[in-house]
Design a protein around this motif. Structure first.
Motif, PDB file in Angstrom:
ATOM      1  N   ALA A 291     -11.518  94.159 121.376  1.00 29.97           N
ATOM      2  CA  ALA A 291     -12.469  94.956 122.158  1.00 29.97           C
ATOM      3  C   ALA A 291     -12.421  94.568 123.634  1.00 29.97           C
ATOM      4  O   ALA A 291     -12.349  93.381 123.969  1.00 29.97           O
ATOM      5  N   PRO A 292     -12.480  95.552 124.511  1.00 30.80           N
ATOM      6  CA  PRO A 292     -12.368  95.264 125.950  1.00 30.80           C
ATOM      7  C   PRO A 292     -13.653  94.802 126.614  1.00 30.80           C
ATOM      8  O   PRO A 292     -13.628  94.409 127.787  1.00 30.80           O
ATOM      9  N   ALA A 293     -14.794  94.866 125.926  1.00 33.82           N
ATOM     10  CA  ALA A 293     -16.067  94.520 126.570  1.00 33.82           C
ATOM     11  C   ALA A 293     -17.025  93.932 125.548  1.00 33.82           C
ATOM     12  O   ALA A 293     -16.726  93.833 124.351  1.00 33.82           O
ATOM     13  N   ASP A 294     -18.200  93.539 126.039  1.00 34.25           N
ATOM     14  CA  ASP A 294     -19.268  93.038 125.183  1.00 34.25           C
ATOM     15  C   ASP A 294     -19.986  94.231 124.550  1.00 34.25           C
ATOM     16  O   ASP A 294     -20.402  95.150 125.264  1.00 34.25           O
ATOM     17  N   PRO A 295     -20.151  94.249 123.231  1.00 33.55           N
ATOM     18  CA  PRO A 295     -20.781  95.416 122.598  1.00 33.55           C
ATOM     19  C   PRO A 295     -22.267  95.575 122.905  1.00 33.55           C
ATOM     20  O   PRO A 295     -22.830  96.646 122.671  1.00 33.55           O
ATOM     21  N   TYR A 296     -22.912  94.531 123.417  1.00 30.47           N
ATOM     22  CA  TYR A 296     -24.344  94.591 123.693  1.00 30.47           C
ATOM     23  C   TYR A 296     -24.670  94.684 125.178  1.00 30.47           C
ATOM     24  O   TYR A 296     -25.809  94.951 125.536  1.00 30.47           O
ATOM     25  N   LYS A 297     -23.698  94.457 126.018  1.00 27.39           N
ATOM     26  CA  LYS A 297     -23.930  94.438 127.451  1.00 27.39           C
ATOM     27  C   LYS A 297     -23.660  95.810 128.050  1.00 27.39           C
ATOM     28  O   LYS A 297     -22.580  96.371 127.881  1.00 27.39           O
ATOM     29  N   GLY A 298     -24.661  96.350 128.738  1.00 31.75           N
ATOM     30  CA  GLY A 298     -24.520  97.661 129.351  1.00 31.75           C
ATOM     31  C   GLY A 298     -24.904  97.659 130.816  1.00 31.75           C
ATOM     32  O   GLY A 298     -25.256  96.630 131.394  1.00 31.75           O
ATOM     33  N   SER A 299     -24.812  98.813 131.434  1.00 31.34           N
ATOM     34  CA  SER A 299     -25.154  98.991 132.841  1.00 31.34           C
ATOM     35  C   SER A 299     -25.723 100.394 133.013  1.00 31.34           C
ATOM     36  O   SER A 299     -25.039 101.389 132.737  1.00 31.34           O
ATOM     37  N   MET A 300     -26.960 100.488 133.462  1.00 31.09           N
ATOM     38  CA  MET A 300     -27.586 101.788 133.644  1.00 31.09           C
ATOM     39  C   MET A 300     -26.894 102.598 134.728  1.00 31.09           C
ATOM     40  O   MET A 300     -27.002 103.831 134.767  1.00 31.09           O
ATOM     41  N   ILE A 301     -26.168 101.917 135.605  1.00 30.19           N
ATOM     42  CA  ILE A 301     -25.429 102.631 136.648  1.00 30.19           C
ATOM     43  C   ILE A 301     -24.254 103.398 136.050  1.00 30.19           C
ATOM     44  O   ILE A 301     -23.886 104.471 136.540  1.00 30.19           O
ATOM     45  N   HIS A 302     -23.671 102.846 134.980  1.00 31.27           N
ATOM     46  CA  HIS A 302     -22.482 103.444 134.383  1.00 31.27           C
ATOM     47  C   HIS A 302     -22.780 104.079 133.025  1.00 31.27           C
ATOM     48  O   HIS A 302     -21.912 104.144 132.169  1.00 31.27           O
ATOM     49  N   ARG A 303     -23.992 104.561 132.827  1.00 28.85           N
ATOM     50  CA  ARG A 303     -24.354 105.155 131.544  1.00 28.85           C
ATOM     51  C   ARG A 303     -23.752 106.551 131.395  1.00 28.85           C
ATOM     52  O   ARG A 303     -23.625 107.303 132.359  1.00 28.85           O
ATOM     53  N   LEU A 304     -23.365 106.870 130.138  1.00 29.71           N
ATOM     54  CA  LEU A 304     -22.842 108.176 129.764  1.00 29.71           C
ATOM     55  C   LEU A 304     -21.658 108.615 130.612  1.00 29.71           C
ATOM     56  O   LEU A 304     -21.569 109.766 131.049  1.00 29.71           O
ATOM     57  N   LEU A 305     -20.738 107.670 130.856  1.00 33.94           N
ATOM     58  CA  LEU A 305     -19.495 108.041 131.519  1.00 33.94           C
ATOM     59  C   LEU A 305     -18.661 108.906 130.573  1.00 33.94           C
ATOM     60  O   LEU A 305     -18.696 108.747 129.365  1.00 33.94           O
ATOM     61  N   HIS A 306     -17.898 109.818 131.139  1.00 34.81           N
ATOM     62  CA  HIS A 306     -17.139 110.765 130.338  1.00 34.81           C
ATOM     63  C   HIS A 306     -15.885 110.122 129.762  1.00 34.81           C
ATOM     64  O   HIS A 306     -15.377 109.111 130.264  1.00 34.81           O
ATOM     65  N   VAL A 307     -15.365 110.739 128.696  1.00 33.17           N
ATOM     66  CA  VAL A 307     -14.116 110.301 128.089  1.00 33.17           C
ATOM     67  C   VAL A 307     -12.989 110.401 129.117  1.00 33.17           C
ATOM     68  O   VAL A 307     -12.859 111.402 129.817  1.00 33.17           O
ATOM     69  N   GLY A 308     -12.184 109.340 129.189  1.00 27.01           N
ATOM     70  CA  GLY A 308     -11.087 109.310 130.147  1.00 27.01           C
ATOM     71  C   GLY A 308     -11.411 108.568 131.430  1.00 27.01           C
ATOM     72  O   GLY A 308     -10.546 108.448 132.302  1.00 27.01           O
TER      73      GLY A 308
END
Length: 299
Positions: A58-75
């Protein structure tokens, strides 16, 4: 091959003679020659490997998010499958989610396989009133739709993965028992079983040595087909809030939390459902291929 998600027991394969090593080698060769079985098996293998090795792949932490980058599109560069409603990487969440979803698909069927096979073996071999009483008690479960019964049991036990697995196990046990009882009844009537009985062998010895090896194949194939149903039902329970709890990644729960994004980012919102669909189809196709390969009457 036909694709079926029926929750009712399929007709058990007819067992005509003791099964030996050559028979299983023939079944294996026929499965390997079936392109549908090969593709389905490779798809399942890929999903299982991705889930098992998620901490390293996996390329990232499954629990760590960022509200700035929420719902980014596929690709999106850096998040090829986009991000969820909390800005968590979807590739990572899907890989980790496969762990719990596969457990919800496999464990209930595995438990039902062992419990149902044991009950069905003794009911089919002993026969008589014991058989009738056992089957009539289990028929009570067929009075209710499987989905509603799973929801009712999970609701009574409370939300959680363990309770969902218990609920699904109770759903599948009667189905496995019916198949096990059916094939055991067929095997019990064969000549070599009667010869073993006339030689003075005990009932337990006959079941262990002569019956068990000849009924496990059909029961196992039927149980394999139940994995796709268990995966869908388990994901459905999580979707309804009766299965895995947040913030754990699980495909059904992810589908629930992303439903609000269906209008502004439908591709990301549909990804968990796509993984559920592909995985369940793969298990179903593989089970159908093995079931066809076991019918060696035309070989």
């Amino acid at each position: 091959m036909a694709i079926s998600f029926s929750l009712t027991p399929a007709k058990a394969p007819i067992v005509r003679a003791p099964l030996n090593r050559n028979y299983w080698l023939l079944v294996l060769r026929r499965v390997r020659r079936d392109p549908v079985a090969v593709i389905a098996g490779l798809a399942i293998l890929l999903i299982v490997v991705a889930a098992l090795f998620a901490p390293w792949l996996a390329p990232a932490d499954p629990y760590k998010g960022s509200m700035i980058h929420r719902l980014l599109h596929v690709g999106t560069p850096g998040s090829l499958l986009g991000t969820d409603e909390l800005g968590r990487d979807m590739i990572t969440r899907l890989m980790y989610g496969g762990r719990l979803s596969l457990l919800m698909g496999v464990l209930p069927v595995l438990f039902a396989f062992f419990i149902g096979t044991g009950i069905g073996l003794f009911a089919g071999y002993i026969g008589g009133r014991f058989n009738m009483l056992t089957m009539r008690v289990l028929d009570v479960f067929y009075a209710f739709p499987s989905v509603l019964l799973a929801v009712a049991i999970s609701g009574a036990l409370g939300p959680g993965m363990t309770n969902s697995i218990i609920a699904l196990t109770l759903i599948f046990v009667p189905q496995v028992v019916r198949i096990a009882e059916s094939v055991t009844t067929q095997v019990r009537k064969l000549d070599y079983i009667e010869a073993a009985r006339m030689s003075g062998a005990s009932s337990f010895s006959i079941i262990r040595v002569h019956v068990l090896g000849n009924v496990l194949g059909p029961i196992f194939v039927y149980a394999t087909g139940l994995i796709s149903v268990s995966l869908i039902l388990g994901s459905g329970l999580s979707f309804l809030g009766l299965g895995v709890k947040p913030p754990e990644p699980e495909w059904g729960l992810m589908l629930n939390t992303l439903r609000g994004a269906i209008y502004n980012n439908p591709w990301v919102a549909a990804l968990p459902g796509l993984f559920i669909f592909v995985t369940s189809i793969a298990f179903n196709l593989l089970a159908d291929s093995v079931r066809s390969a076991m019918d060696t009457s035309d070989a």
